[in-house]
Design a protein around this motif. Structure first.
Motif, PDB file in Angstrom:
ATOM      1  N   THR A  74      -8.204   0.122 -12.814  1.00 36.99           N
ATOM      2  CA  THR A  74      -8.091   0.580 -11.429  1.00 36.99           C
ATOM      3  C   THR A  74      -6.627   0.949 -11.207  1.00 36.99           C
ATOM      4  N   PRO A  75      -6.313   1.679 -10.135  1.00 38.45           N
ATOM      5  CA  PRO A  75      -4.888   1.952  -9.878  1.00 38.45           C
ATOM      6  C   PRO A  75      -4.037   0.687  -9.852  1.00 38.45           C
ATOM      7  N   SER A  76      -4.543  -0.368  -9.238  1.00 38.19           N
ATOM      8  CA  SER A  76      -3.749  -1.597  -9.131  1.00 38.19           C
ATOM      9  C   SER A  76      -3.526  -2.252 -10.489  1.00 38.19           C
ATOM     10  N   THR A  77      -4.561  -2.303 -11.335  1.00 35.90           N
ATOM     11  CA  THR A  77      -4.380  -2.930 -12.642  1.00 35.90           C
ATOM     12  C   THR A  77      -3.497  -2.077 -13.540  1.00 35.90           C
ATOM     13  N   ARG A 136       0.071  -3.193 -15.234  1.00 34.58           N
ATOM     14  CA  ARG A 136       0.394  -3.005 -16.642  1.00 34.58           C
ATOM     15  C   ARG A 136       1.763  -2.329 -16.802  1.00 34.58           C
ATOM     16  N   LEU A 137       2.008  -1.292 -16.025  1.00 35.50           N
ATOM     17  CA  LEU A 137       3.293  -0.608 -16.094  1.00 35.50           C
ATOM     18  C   LEU A 137       4.435  -1.562 -15.744  1.00 35.50           C
ATOM     19  N   VAL A 167       0.877  -1.177   0.000  1.00 36.12           N
ATOM     20  CA  VAL A 167       0.000   0.000   0.000  1.00 36.12           C
ATOM     21  C   VAL A 167       0.910   1.222   0.000  1.00 36.12           C
ATOM     22  N   THR A 168       0.833   2.020  -1.049  1.00 30.13           N
ATOM     23  CA  THR A 168       1.769   3.128  -1.166  1.00 30.13           C
ATOM     24  C   THR A 168       1.102   4.339  -1.800  1.00 30.13           C
ATOM     25  N   THR A 169       1.870   5.401  -1.929  1.00 27.72           N
ATOM     26  CA  THR A 169       1.396   6.630  -2.553  1.00 27.72           C
ATOM     27  C   THR A 169       1.713   6.598  -4.044  1.00 27.72           C
ATOM     28  N   ALA A 170       1.179   7.584  -4.772  1.00 23.12           N
ATOM     29  CA  ALA A 170       1.497   7.689  -6.196  1.00 23.12           C
ATOM     30  C   ALA A 170       2.998   7.851  -6.384  1.00 23.12           C
ATOM     31  N   GLY A 171       3.616   8.675  -5.537  1.00 24.89           N
ATOM     32  CA  GLY A 171       5.063   8.866  -5.623  1.00 24.89           C
ATOM     33  C   GLY A 171       5.829   7.595  -5.324  1.00 24.89           C
ATOM     34  N   GLU A 174       0.883  -7.459  -6.047  1.00 21.44           N
ATOM     35  CA  GLU A 174      -0.323  -6.663  -5.912  1.00 21.44           C
ATOM     36  C   GLU A 174      -0.011  -5.376  -5.153  1.00 21.44           C
ATOM     37  N   LYS A 175      -0.267  -4.236  -5.794  1.00 19.51           N
ATOM     38  CA  LYS A 175      -0.038  -2.944  -5.172  1.00 19.51           C
ATOM     39  C   LYS A 175      -1.347  -2.175  -5.100  1.00 19.51           C
ATOM     40  N   ILE A 176      -1.592  -1.559  -3.951  1.00 17.40           N
ATOM     41  CA  ILE A 176      -2.803  -0.781  -3.741  1.00 17.40           C
ATOM     42  C   ILE A 176      -2.409   0.681  -3.619  1.00 17.40           C
ATOM     43  N   CYS A 177      -2.897   1.512  -4.541  1.00 16.73           N
ATOM     44  CA  CYS A 177      -2.536   2.928  -4.545  1.00 16.73           C
ATOM     45  C   CYS A 177      -3.751   3.736  -4.996  1.00 16.73           C
ATOM     46  N   PRO A 178      -4.680   4.038  -4.069  1.00 13.53           N
ATOM     47  CA  PRO A 178      -5.920   4.734  -4.444  1.00 13.53           C
ATOM     48  C   PRO A 178      -5.689   6.077  -5.118  1.00 13.53           C
ATOM     49  N   VAL A 179      -4.561   6.743  -4.849  1.00 14.29           N
ATOM     50  CA  VAL A 179      -4.354   8.103  -5.361  1.00 14.29           C
ATOM     51  C   VAL A 179      -3.392   8.116  -6.542  1.00 14.29           C
ATOM     52  N   PHE A 180      -3.214   6.999  -7.212  1.00 18.91           N
ATOM     53  CA  PHE A 180      -2.217   6.925  -8.274  1.00 18.91           C
ATOM     54  C   PHE A 180      -2.489   7.944  -9.380  1.00 18.91           C
TER      55      PHE A 180
END
Length: 235
Positions: free
Chosen positions: A200-203, A207-208, A128-132, A218-224
């Motif tokens: 979604t941010p995670s998908t 892809r990146l 779980v991280t930030t966009a940065g 699996e990364k969770i980043c709601p504000v990506f």
């Protein structure tokens, strides 16, 4: 000047109070004894298990670090309670799901390599991280970050095309490389979005991850979408 006897007694009583140590104070302060451990092992190799355990009794912030080590060990060793096995809601081989949270500055620093090790060896289940936190990881695949100084003047760095993160410095060209790499991918992502492909941010992060070496997690980043990805909307 003569000090009255009563004052002397009061001072003595204040300083020489008889100790009555509360029962909860049982953990004696003792740091890691490298010489003692070397004698036990017959070598100067560091016993990291003993070193980390010693933090708990070292005092100051080392004790808090030691408490954190205990919590991590509990997470790793956790097994389902018997009652959940009786009602078949869990299996005996179920484990604690471990989430690792961090901010972008940790990825900018050398802690990135520690996080990579944890992921590589499946010691965490999700990030779980930030966009940065996502972007700095990708940027480090394209360019290097350097050791600077906390006291570097921002105006001078700006004139040199250099950014400061604490005592780290990052050339502007790193971010330019990142945008040049990212925008074509987002163009393709947008085309797929138009074809009713949900993102979604995670998908999107997954892809990146296909375009850089290494395995994904699996990364969770709601504000990506709040960071460089938002710039794609204006291009």
């Amino acid at each position: 000047m003569v000090v009255p006897d009563d004052s002397m007694k009061a001072a003595a009583n204040a300083v020489l109070v008889k100790s009555s140590l509360p029962s909860e104070f049982t953990n004696v302060v003792k740091g890691h004894d490298f010489a003692e451990v070397a004698e036990e092992k017959g070598s100067n190799d560091v016993d990291y298990n003993k070193l980390l355990r010693s933090y708990l009794s070292s005092g100051f912030q080392a004790t808090n670090f030691g408490l954190a080590v205990n919590i991590v060990e509990q997470m790793i060793q956790w097994r389902p309670p018997k009652e959940t096995l009786d009602d078949k809601s869990m299996r005996p081989d179920d484990r604690c799901t471990i989430f690792l949270g961090y901010t972008s500055n940790l990825i900018s620093s050398g802690i990135r390599e520690t996080i990579r090790f944890l992921v590589q060896h499946k010691m965490v289940d999700a990030i779980v991280t930030t966009a940065g936190g996502v972007e700095e990881d990708l940027i480090k695949c394209l360019g290097s970050t350097y050791i600077g100084d906390f006291k570097l003047e921002g105006k001078t760095l700006r004139q040199q095309g250099v950014n400061r993160i604490g005592n780290l410095v990052v050339p502007n060209e790193n971010y330019c490389k990142f945008e040049d790499w990212l925008m074509p991918i987002l163009d393709k992502v947008l085309q797929e979005q138009d074809l009713q492909q949900p993102w979604t941010p995670s998908t999107l992060i997954q892809r990146l991850g296909r375009y850089v070496p290494g395995k994904s997690l699996e990364k969770i980043c709601p504000v990506f979408a709040d960071d460089h990805t938002a710039l794609h909307s204006f291009s």
